[in-house]
Design a protein around this motif. Structure first.
Motif, PDB file in Angstrom:
ATOM      1  N   ILE A 180      36.036  12.844  47.996  1.00 36.20           N
ATOM      2  CA  ILE A 180      35.835  13.282  47.421  1.00 36.20           C
ATOM      3  C   ILE A 180      37.614  13.021  46.983  1.00 36.20           C
ATOM      4  CG2 ILE A 180      37.486  15.478  46.894  1.00 36.20           C
ATOM      5  CD1 ILE A 180      35.216  16.602  48.803  1.00 36.20           C
ATOM      6  N   GLU A 187      34.669  14.120  43.209  1.00 35.82           N
ATOM      7  CA  GLU A 187      33.187  14.780  43.170  1.00 35.82           C
ATOM      8  C   GLU A 187      32.972  15.133  44.872  1.00 35.82           C
ATOM      9  OE1 GLU A 187      30.494  11.947  42.996  1.00 35.82           O
ATOM     10  OE2 GLU A 187      30.424  10.330  40.553  1.00 35.82           O
ATOM     11  N   PRO A 188      31.922  16.639  43.881  1.00 39.49           N
ATOM     12  CA  PRO A 188      32.007  17.531  45.456  1.00 39.49           C
ATOM     13  C   PRO A 188      31.107  16.327  46.729  1.00 39.49           C
ATOM     14  CG  PRO A 188      31.714  18.372  43.133  1.00 39.49           C
ATOM     15  CD  PRO A 188      31.260  16.843  43.025  1.00 39.49           C
ATOM     16  N   TYR A 214      37.182  25.125  49.371  1.00 44.48           N
ATOM     17  CA  TYR A 214      35.775  24.711  50.010  1.00 44.48           C
ATOM     18  C   TYR A 214      34.950  25.749  49.660  1.00 44.48           C
ATOM     19  CZ  TYR A 214      37.579  27.991  53.279  1.00 44.48           C
ATOM     20  OH  TYR A 214      38.061  28.986  54.031  1.00 44.48           O
ATOM     21  N   ASN A 274      35.461  20.483  47.266  1.00 41.58           N
ATOM     22  CA  ASN A 274      36.023  20.177  46.518  1.00 41.58           C
ATOM     23  C   ASN A 274      37.101  20.027  45.473  1.00 41.58           C
ATOM     24  OD1 ASN A 274      32.853  21.108  43.949  1.00 41.58           O
ATOM     25  ND2 ASN A 274      33.636  22.822  45.296  1.00 41.58           N
ATOM     26  N   TRP A 275      37.765  18.912  44.962  1.00 44.52           N
ATOM     27  CA  TRP A 275      38.124  18.792  44.208  1.00 44.52           C
ATOM     28  C   TRP A 275      39.422  19.930  44.072  1.00 44.52           C
ATOM     29  CZ3 TRP A 275      41.566  14.696  45.739  1.00 44.52           C
ATOM     30  CH2 TRP A 275      43.416  15.224  45.197  1.00 44.52           C
TER      31      TRP A 275
END
Length: 213
Positions: free
Chosen positions: A164, A169-170, A196, A210-211
C-alpha cells in the motif's frame, strides 16, 4: 542425540566406558553391537574384539532437557509475577520437548505475532544447551493457539502494508477469528496513513486496508 563408537575386548567393559563418557548409568544406555569377533592373537593366545555404538536412551535425554527447561521457566515467570502454568509433552517421534503454556498472562507473550514468546523459546533453548549441551529442541506453545499460523498472518499484513505504501492500492487480508481480526487491526493502527474496514461474516470475513488520502 549424541552417540559414540567404542571398541574393546568385552561388552561389559565397553558399557562401563560408554556410561562414564556419556554421563549416565547402564539402565539409561542403549547400544548397537557393530562387531563381535575372536581371533588368535600373539603367540596363539585367543583374543576378542568388540565394537559398539552407544547413546543415551531418548526418554532420558528428553526428560532431562524438559526438567531443566521447566526449572528455568518457572523461576523466570515467578520473578516476573506472571500467572502462567506449564505442562510438558515428551515427543519421542520428533525427538522434541513441547511445553504448553496456560493461564491468563499468556496473552502478554503472544501479542504481535508472538515475538516475546519466540524470544523466550530461544532463551530457554540457550539455557538448556549451556547446562546439558546441544540437543533436542524445546518448543513453547500456548494452549489452543496456532502460533505458526499467526506468524504467517502478521507477515502477510506487513507485506500488505508495504504494498500500500508503494502503490497506494487496497489490500485484502482474510481472517478466521476475532483473535486474527485483533492482530490485523492492531498492526494497521500503528500506521498513520493506512485505514481499514471489515467486511463479511464467518469464513468470508476480511479486512480491507486502504491508503489514507
Amino acid at each position: 542425540m549424541m552417540e559414540k563408537e567404542f571398541e574393546g575386548k568385552s561388552l561389559d567393559q565397553l558399557v562401563e566406558i560408554a556410561c562414564e563418557e556419556l554421563g549416565c548409568v547402564p539402565e539409561d544406555l542403549e547400544f548397537e553391537i557393530l562387531e563381535f569377533s575372536s581371533s588368535s592373537g600373539l603367540l596363539g593366545i585367543p583374543g576378542k574384539k568388540v565394537r559398539i555404538k552407544a547413546r543415551i536412551k531418548a526418554d532420558k535425554v528428553l526428560s532431562e532437557r524438559a526438567n531443566r527447561a521447566l526449572m528455568f521457566l518457572k523461576e523466570l515467570l515467578n520473578y516476573a509475577e506472571f500467572k502462567i502454568d506449564l505442562k510438558t509433552n515428551i515427543l519421542k517421534d520428533k525427538m522434541q520437548v513441547e511445553i504448553i503454556l496456560l493461564g491468563e498472562d499468556v496473552k502478554y507473550l503472544i501479542q504481535n505475532g508472538a515475538e516475546t514468546l519466540t524470544a523466550l523459546e530461544f532463551l530457554t533453548n540457550k539455557v538448556v544447551a549451556r547446562a546439558l549441551g546441544v540437543g533436542p529442541k524445546i518448543v513453547l506453545k500456548p494452549e489452543g493457539i496456532d502460533i505458526e499460523k499467526e506468524k504467517k498472518l502478521v507477515n502477510a499484513v506487513k507485506r500488505a502494508i508495504e504494498k500500500i505504501k508503494k502503490n497506494k492500492e487496497p489490500q485484502i487480508i482474510k481472517i478466521g477469528s476475532q483473535r486474527e481480526q485483533k492482530i490485523v487491526v492492531n498492526l494497521v493502527k500503528q500506521e498513520e496513513n493506512i485505514d481499514y474496514k471489515i467486511e463479511g461474516e464467518g469464513k468470508q470475513k476480511k479486512v480491507i486496508l486502504n491508503w489514507k488520502e
